[in-house]
Design an enzyme around this catalytic site. Sequence first.
Site, PDB file in Angstrom:
ATOM      1  N   GLY A 245     -19.376 -40.528 -42.270  1.00  0.00           N
ATOM      2  CA  GLY A 245     -19.620 -39.301 -43.023  1.00  0.00           C
ATOM      3  C   GLY A 245     -18.521 -38.291 -42.756  1.00  0.00           C
ATOM      4  O   GLY A 245     -17.898 -37.781 -43.661  1.00  0.00           O
ATOM      5  N   GLY A 474     -23.221 -44.070 -38.025  1.00  0.00           N
ATOM      6  CA  GLY A 474     -22.468 -45.103 -37.336  1.00  0.00           C
ATOM      7  C   GLY A 474     -22.307 -44.732 -35.871  1.00  0.00           C
ATOM      8  O   GLY A 474     -21.894 -45.534 -35.052  1.00  0.00           O
ATOM      9  N   ILE A 637     -25.164 -37.979 -20.369  1.00  0.00           N
ATOM     10  CA  ILE A 637     -24.726 -39.084 -21.214  1.00  0.00           C
ATOM     11  C   ILE A 637     -25.936 -39.963 -21.520  1.00  0.00           C
ATOM     12  O   ILE A 637     -26.463 -40.651 -20.648  1.00  0.00           O
ATOM     13  CB  ILE A 637     -23.618 -39.891 -20.495  1.00  0.00           C
ATOM     14  CG1 ILE A 637     -22.400 -38.980 -20.237  1.00  0.00           C
ATOM     15  CG2 ILE A 637     -23.223 -41.110 -21.314  1.00  0.00           C
ATOM     16  CD1 ILE A 637     -21.838 -38.283 -21.463  1.00  0.00           C
ATOM     17  N   ASN A 639     -26.132 -42.558 -23.632  1.00  0.00           N
ATOM     18  CA  ASN A 639     -25.780 -43.977 -23.688  1.00  0.00           C
ATOM     19  C   ASN A 639     -24.266 -44.096 -23.520  1.00  0.00           C
ATOM     20  O   ASN A 639     -23.504 -43.834 -24.446  1.00  0.00           O
ATOM     21  CB  ASN A 639     -26.238 -44.563 -25.029  1.00  0.00           C
ATOM     22  CG  ASN A 639     -25.892 -46.038 -25.169  1.00  0.00           C
ATOM     23  OD1 ASN A 639     -24.844 -46.495 -24.707  1.00  0.00           O
ATOM     24  ND2 ASN A 639     -26.775 -46.787 -25.805  1.00  0.00           N
ATOM     25  N   PRO A 640     -23.816 -44.482 -22.327  1.00  0.00           N
ATOM     26  CA  PRO A 640     -22.375 -44.472 -22.053  1.00  0.00           C
ATOM     27  C   PRO A 640     -21.563 -45.353 -23.001  1.00  0.00           C
ATOM     28  O   PRO A 640     -20.418 -45.031 -23.328  1.00  0.00           O
ATOM     29  CB  PRO A 640     -22.261 -44.961 -20.611  1.00  0.00           C
ATOM     30  CG  PRO A 640     -23.613 -45.422 -20.211  1.00  0.00           C
ATOM     31  CD  PRO A 640     -24.614 -44.850 -21.160  1.00  0.00           C
ATOM     32  N   LYS A 709     -24.724 -32.504 -24.510  1.00  0.00           N
ATOM     33  CA  LYS A 709     -23.740 -31.877 -25.390  1.00  0.00           C
ATOM     34  C   LYS A 709     -23.231 -32.931 -26.372  1.00  0.00           C
ATOM     35  O   LYS A 709     -23.496 -34.113 -26.213  1.00  0.00           O
ATOM     36  CB  LYS A 709     -22.569 -31.336 -24.566  1.00  0.00           C
ATOM     37  CG  LYS A 709     -22.986 -30.257 -23.590  1.00  0.00           C
ATOM     38  CD  LYS A 709     -21.793 -29.754 -22.819  1.00  0.00           C
ATOM     39  CE  LYS A 709     -22.230 -28.663 -21.849  1.00  0.00           C
ATOM     40  NZ  LYS A 709     -21.088 -28.162 -21.060  1.00  0.00           N
ATOM     41  N   VAL A 711     -20.538 -35.326 -28.481  1.00  0.00           N
ATOM     42  CA  VAL A 711     -19.366 -36.130 -28.138  1.00  0.00           C
ATOM     43  C   VAL A 711     -18.595 -36.609 -29.357  1.00  0.00           C
ATOM     44  O   VAL A 711     -17.562 -37.248 -29.224  1.00  0.00           O
ATOM     45  CB  VAL A 711     -19.775 -37.359 -27.293  1.00  0.00           C
ATOM     46  CG1 VAL A 711     -20.366 -36.910 -25.963  1.00  0.00           C
ATOM     47  CG2 VAL A 711     -20.765 -38.250 -28.037  1.00  0.00           C
ATOM     48  N   GLY A 712     -19.073 -36.314 -30.548  1.00  0.00           N
ATOM     49  CA  GLY A 712     -18.509 -36.919 -31.754  1.00  0.00           C
ATOM     50  C   GLY A 712     -17.155 -36.376 -32.161  1.00  0.00           C
ATOM     51  O   GLY A 712     -16.377 -37.070 -32.810  1.00  0.00           O
ATOM     52  N   GLU A 713     -16.864 -35.129 -31.838  1.00  0.00           N
ATOM     53  CA  GLU A 713     -15.670 -34.502 -32.406  1.00  0.00           C
ATOM     54  C   GLU A 713     -14.595 -34.174 -31.372  1.00  0.00           C
ATOM     55  O   GLU A 713     -13.420 -34.081 -31.694  1.00  0.00           O
ATOM     56  CB  GLU A 713     -16.098 -33.245 -33.176  1.00  0.00           C
ATOM     57  CG  GLU A 713     -17.028 -33.645 -34.325  1.00  0.00           C
ATOM     58  CD  GLU A 713     -17.651 -32.483 -35.071  1.00  0.00           C
ATOM     59  OE1 GLU A 713     -17.033 -32.015 -36.017  1.00  0.00           O
ATOM     60  OE2 GLU A 713     -18.772 -32.060 -34.719  1.00  0.00           O
TER      61      GLU A 713
HETATM   62 MO1  MOS Z   1     -19.133 -32.851 -38.825  1.00  0.00          MO
HETATM   63  S1  MOS Z   1     -17.386 -32.232 -39.660  1.00  0.00           S
HETATM   64  O1  MOS Z   1     -19.846 -31.410 -38.360  1.00  0.00           O
HETATM   65  O2  MOS Z   1     -19.928 -33.907 -39.805  1.00  0.00           O
END
Ligand code: MOS
Length: 747
Positions: A245, A474, A637, A639-640, A709, A711-713
Amino acid sequence: MPDIAYEQARHGSSIGQPLTRRDGFLKVTGGATYAADNRPEGLLHAVVAVSRIARGRVTHLDVAAAKAHPGVVEVMTGANAPRLAQDPDAKDNPFMFRLDLLQNDRVRYAHQPIAVVIAQTLEAATEGAELLAPRYEVDPPRIGLDAEAPQAPEVVGAGDKAVAARGDVEAGLAQAERTVETTYETPAQYHNALEPHAIVAQWDGDRLIVDTPSQGLAMAKMRLAGLFGLDPKKILIRSPFLGGGFGSKGSLSGPQVLGVMAAKLVGAPVKLVLRREQMFGPVGHRAETRQTLRLGTDASGALTALDHHTLTATSRYDDFYEPASAISRYLYAAPALSTRHSGVRVDTGTPLFMRAPGEASGSVALEGAVDEMAEACGLDPLEFRLRNYAESEPISGRPFSSKALRECYAQGAARFGWDKRAKQPRSMRDTAGRLIGYGMGTALFPALMMQAEARAEIRADGTGTVALGAHDMGQGAWTALAQIAADGLGIDLDQLDFQSGTSDLPNAGIAGGSAHTATAGSAIHSAAASVLAQLAELATNDARSPLYGAGNAGVYARGGRLVRRDDEGRSEAFSEILNRAGRAAISAQGQGAADPASREAYAMHAHGAVFAEVSVDPDLGQIRVTRLVGAFAAGRIVNPRLVESQYYGGMIWGVSFALHENAVVDPRSGRVMNANLGEYHVPVNADVPSIEAILVEEHDPHVNPLGIKGVGEIGITGTAGAIANAVYHATGIRVRKTPITLDRLLG
Ligand code: MOS
């Protein structure tokens, strides 16, 4: 103080385990149903025709030719498109974007939908769309950051202040021993999720069922309710899986709504899937920036002033300003600090949130400028950062909710071998004579919380359910949230029925801002805690229970049993408690949201440090990233394995940002000239030979009850700048424009 929150967050057997994705088997065997995989009875296929001009009007479409093509059922244009209950240009919140839905003949950007052809087959619809042969009245497009005099937006991103400052920057620069003024440019980038925007829409009277990928189910439902004048209860959106996404599926896009309109027009289920080139226009992008930074330091190398100005572009008809200067509000402790934005309006689709919006572009410029300043001071870049990183939030003065950045610098540097970095640029070579460079960057992303709800239940057979309309792009939400759910209810994962991904479930908010696990997880935790409280109430007040008299706080749940804290040998199964009480089930709702008091008291961010090694061919300028080491602290964490994977994904995007991605817009037509994955470059496996992410332990007692917290960005921030700085260190050439390509290095 810290430990109260952690005690509430029971440690079960699930959180912290490196489980593989629970939906992984389905995905690798083709069993996972993505939106476009749905084929309801009587399905028709829709293909969008998009504008080749960026500004003007459509004066003619050869609808007759398209309709005459065998298999074509209908052509939807401004003339016959269903009228809407709401103006698609209406906007009452920053997540609502103006949409082009065939309500008129105007063209506001290239690749704007101008018609939809609906046919028995995809092939017939595709051919029908070709036969439309549009004619236009063309106005010259206004393209690029110099298209007009800049304006001063009031807000940037999702409602952040465009300007934030403290102290007197000019005075700070005037008194500085050394100053640097430098300008960095980043290009437009387009979301290229593997799965394009797709929708299967079916109307049943005034009921609407849609299959479409969504990062924000509740918001999408409300958008459809508004546009079609429907009771939201009559709308069901199913989005069990997304093929990526990155922000582009956060709010419903125009083409998705067109699929619903097409189904309404023809009175049959319709599938509409964007082609790759059609993604370069109506579904958002990361806007280009030109960022100018001015820094001053005293004789010791401590910052006296930092000024970060961003010039960026938005569309002519809507507002989204890339908040690139914002990162300078959080990272380095200059006593005088100014962060500002200005914007120009251009004839493109409206820019949008794109993975690490603001921070990704901003950190490239900030980390480059910091590298330049370190060099001017004669300091090692790590030493310079250690001297200047903020111990508390520079502008607000609020303390950070935890302080793990120094640890990230230390662990990352040690693992990478930063001490082997030669001081002089262009002084390291490998045995083949290629130039070697080491560079680093600081990573940061705010620890946001949205709002979410969840429902939890324990049944008399000892099994449980947790349900919420969460979103798995994902990243692994099916797994991480289920781990939180199992621990929250104190049952094993195989006893849990985890329901997610549809809009009829409790509103799980948005999968965005790296806040989904923290927010939806908090809602799950709170719902489950309410269920257990009711269960404990039943048991501890019943003289027949071994838990009698323990009190609600005197028991905890594990393995489907409540256990006495004062005597772990005494416990009782959930099923026994419920059966004795004659109850079939206990259920509860829970909410997840930021705690305003702790947000007032603390600044909350995830931190990290990224170290990059590059190798550059001295004659050809060819750049390879040979090693990346990132150390990140992001609270608990869950799921590491999944977290590491998120860091890898972010860091690879950092490679992409530094060396690959570049949407090339032709200023004459306003069209993106490389609107395909052949020419819009992203890294492949061979572009990232060695990548390592260190999970730095961090306990943040303030961020939320679970201490989670995002971790995606964060992985993009730090990485892109580290690579750019490494290229400078390898070559002695500072390229202040991404992507750093060999022509820019040689030219
Ligand atoms: Mo993200 S750019 O907050 O899907």
